[in-house]
Design an enzyme around this catalytic site. Structure first.
Site, PDB file in Angstrom:
ATOM      1  CG  ASP A 214      42.987  20.567 -77.681  1.00 51.69           C
ATOM      2  OD1 ASP A 214      42.106  20.653 -76.812  1.00 51.69           O
ATOM      3  OD2 ASP A 214      44.024  21.238 -77.639  1.00 51.69           O
TER       4      ASP A 214
ATOM      5  CD  GLU B 213      50.207  17.910 -72.939  1.00 50.42           C
ATOM      6  OE1 GLU B 213      49.279  18.548 -73.477  1.00 50.42           O
ATOM      7  OE2 GLU B 213      51.367  17.855 -73.402  1.00 50.42           O
TER       8      GLU B 213
END
Length: 725
Positions: free
Chosen positions: A173, A410
């Protein structure tokens, strides 16, 4: 198999079960409460090893929300979890598009198309693959629609490269790559739709997340899409962010290969997918390669120029097989550097998402420097695809130890391994399962090889019993043999990758010359060897070459275990005596020590070969002797003048490979079985501890070993006997 791997596989499975929503899996318990596109692909790959049914449901649930134009959305929203994430359906307003699926709440963008790969893996990993064929038949037309959408709507010039129209479509992102195109966008806060970020409300550190000004631009693009009613042609005319990304296109190229395999499995034509794969691979090579930076970069279609920002995404053409051999060599040099954590650098984890030498590198900030499991999972496969197995092993080692040591996060700090983002992250758990299953698959494959052993050897085989005259004087034979072995090494050994090209070696003139020279060993006087260096080099090189000679002569296909007693029955006649690989290893190089699999020493009390044994034992030889298998030392040629330096380098390389994993949090070290079989050569367990401490590159691992020398526990990694071809 180290039991700790199995324990953590069970933990990973529990994470996936806890994140299961009934028909799909959310990426994490709180921060990501819906179904994400490529997350589901990775999750299905992990599940495919043990739960085919749920893996299939995962994929089919996602495709139930496929748009009529073929797009598979980035997010499929969970009705029961609305209100905890931004942006949600009320902001996307995808109902404005006639292509949006009826009765499904989705985002209006897509993600890297890993789904065909996931479907292929579901079939390959199923216990009964034939029962999965109906699923393949159902899903194949939908996969074809997805790929057709990408080429039809996202490749306006028919180049073979599709564009992304939002940073979120890349999967990475807030990559530094997007700073330039996003920086050109002038967003008027007064006209920007109001919104409230939700990601910072789940305990995430703002320093590890995208900035507010980044979100303003993300929101601007979403607003543009909905104002265009998600019409791709209208978006293309006005969107300031149209990027041909090497990550997205490499995944697409690799997914086309899976599409080809799926088509063949169900009897459909693979021609379209083959054409796409060839066109995209060629376009990646030609358009996205940056010859000065030696990496693949994005191309900005709006600015009509490349984006000269180098991230780990630039290595993904290895995963697709899209890089040329020359490009792959340059990529490897760039990858194996301090910019991206060099092999055995010792103070970092591979591969950080961004060049560590750049000013904007941030080891904790999302896609601006940390290590991500999914990117590295793809890179490891890409490195193996091009033969860079040592680097792939090192990378895989990090991928195994990061979740074990720091939790299933993550993403991870690229230097100290700290876990960031949300914990209990689904694709970290799923890909960990996939990585560990490589060990299990090796174990099962080796067991099958033993069970089906063809009993090639029913009696001793003398390899140098030919009729050809050697033609070299006895006093010159050692030098001639070593030169011949060096020639074989130069032509057929890839020492950087630890591999041997057995099929080419078998028919070569160089091999025939070597075989002719070995006939001279029958009359060779071993006492002509003077000096420990010369003796070490002679016997080490001869051991390695007798193994390779045996593999070639017997036509070994998968493993030396195809030939029972391979190391004791294949022999060279040397100076009136017979020597097997076991004789050379245990009798000569290990000072006539007892082999780990026998109760007696290699040479008996009256054995005349005892006069040539070498003492004291140099334990580093275990990382120079090549058994023709993946878990043994990588092939090399040893020069008498530099053999001590080479043994030192071999030991360091092995200790810092995936054959040694230090787990301080568990109080354990996972080791190659070489250290169990030959523990006595290292001076017992404490000697192994000292040896590891001397050769480990990682400072934290060395400190742990030093502090816990008396109580550290060893567990042993399954030995991979598959051929190092």
């Amino acid at each position: 198999m180290a039991r700790i791997f199995a324990n953590y596989v069970e933990k990973a499975k529990r994470i996936l079960d806890q994140n299961w929503m009934g028909s799909s899996t959310k990426p994490a318990p709180a921060l990501y409460p819906h179904q994400w596109n490529w997350d589901s692909g990775f999750i299905a790959i992990g599940r495919s090893h043990y739960d085919t049914r749920r893996a299939i449901i995962e994929i089919e649930t996602l495709f139930d929300a496929q748009w009529q134009n073929g797009m598979v959305p980035q997010i499929v929203f969970n009705h029961d979890a609305l209100g905890h994430y931004f942006p949600e359906p009320d902001f996307w307003q995808t109902e404005k598009s006639p292509n949006a699926p009826q009765g499904k709440l989705t985002s209006g963008i897509t993600m890297p198309p890993v789904l065909a790969m996931a479907v292929e893996r579901i079939y390959r990993n199923a216990r009964r693959p034939r029962t999965v064929l109906p699923f393949l038949e159902r899903i194949y037309p939908k996969l074809l629609m997805l790929h057709d959408y990408l080429y039809r709507e996202r490749d306006p010039k028919d180049e073979g490269l599709v564009y992304i129209r939002h940073p979120w479509e890349s999967g990475i992102d807030n990559s530094p790559t997007w700073d330039i195109p996003l920086g050109r966008m002038h967003v008027d806060g007064a006209t920007l739709p109001p919104y409230e970020r939700k990601d910072l409300g789940h305990g995430a550190d703002p320093k590890t997340r995208p900035k507010d000004e980044d979100y303003d631009r993300y929101v601007y693009l979403v607003d543009l899409f909905r104002r265009c009613n998600y019409d791709e042609a209208r978006i293309r005319e006005s969107c300031p962010f149209l990027i041909q990304d090497p990550l997205f296109n490499s995944v697409l190229c690799r997914a086309n290969e899976s599409l080809v395999e799926i088509a063949r499995l169900i009897g459909a034509s693979p021609d379209q997918a083959l054409s796409w794969a060839e066109q995209t691979g060629s376009a990646i090579r030609q358009k996205l390669w940056h010859p000065e930076h030696k990496i693949f970069d994005c191309f900005d279609l709006v600015a009509d120029m490349p984006i000269d920002v180098d991230t780990s995404a630039g290595f993904l053409p290895l995963f697709a097989g899209a890089a040329s051999k020359e490009q792959a060599e340059d990529l490897y040099k760039r990858l194996d550097s301090t910019s991206f954590c060099a092999l055995h650098q010792g103070n970092c984890f591979t591969v950080p998402n961004y060049d560590t030498q750049q000013e904007g590198f941030d080891r904790a900030n999302y896609w601006r420097g940390p290590v991500w499991i999914n990117i590295n999972w793809m890179l490891a496969q890409g490195l193996r695809r091009y033969g860079y197995t040592l680097k792939a092993d090192s990378l895989q080692k990090d991928l195994l130890q990061l979740p074990i040591r720091f939790g299933f996060h993550e993403y991870f700090d690229s230097f100290d391994g700290t876990g960031y983002g949300t914990d209990n992250f689904s694709w970290t758990a799923a890909l960990f399962i996939d990585l560990v299953h490589e060990f299990y698959e090796t174990e099962r494959a080796s067991s099958r090889i033993v069970a089906k052993a063809r009993a090639i050897l029913s009696s001793d085989v003398v390899l140098n019993g030919g009729d050809e005259v050697c033609g070299v004087a006895s006093e010159e034979l050692a030098g001639a043999l070593l030169r011949s072995i060096r020639t074989l090494k130069d032509v057929f050994y890839d020492t950087g990758r630890g591999l041997v090209e057995y099929h080419k070696l078998r028919e070569s003139d160089e091999y025939k010359e070597y075989r002719r020279l070995t006939n001279g060993l029958r009359d060779f006087d071993v006492s002509q060897l003077v000096g420990r260096r010369d003796k070490l080099a002679f016997w080490v090189n001869l051991y390695n070459t007798i193994v390779i000679d045996g593999i070639v002569s017997l036509g070994i296909k998968e493993s030396v275990q195809e030939a029972p007693d391979f190391f004791s029955r294949l022999k060279y006649a040397i100076g009136g005596h017979l020597f097997s690989a076991d004789d050379i290893e245990h009798g000569i190089l290990r000072g006539n020590a007892r082999p780990w699999f026998h109760v007696l020493r290699q040479f008996g009390p009256q054995d005349p070969r005892k006069k040539w044994i070498l003492k004291p034992v140099d334990s580093r030889i275990h990382f120079a002797l090549v058994c023709g298998s993946r878990s043994c030392a990588p092939i090399d040629y040893y020069d008498s003048a530099t053999i001590y330096d080479q043994l030192e380098a071999a030991a360091k390389s092995f200790v810092n490979s995936s054959e040694v994993i230090v787990l301080p949090e568990e109080g354990k070290v996972l080791l190659s079985e070489i250290f169990r079989w030959y523990e006595a050569d290292f001076g017992g367990k404490r000697g192994v501890v000292d040896f590891l401490h001397d050769y480990l590159a990682d400072e934290g691992a060395r400190r742990f070993i030093q502090k816990n020398a008396e109580r550290v526990r060893f567990e042993y990694i399954y030995y991979d006997w598959n051929l190092n071809r």
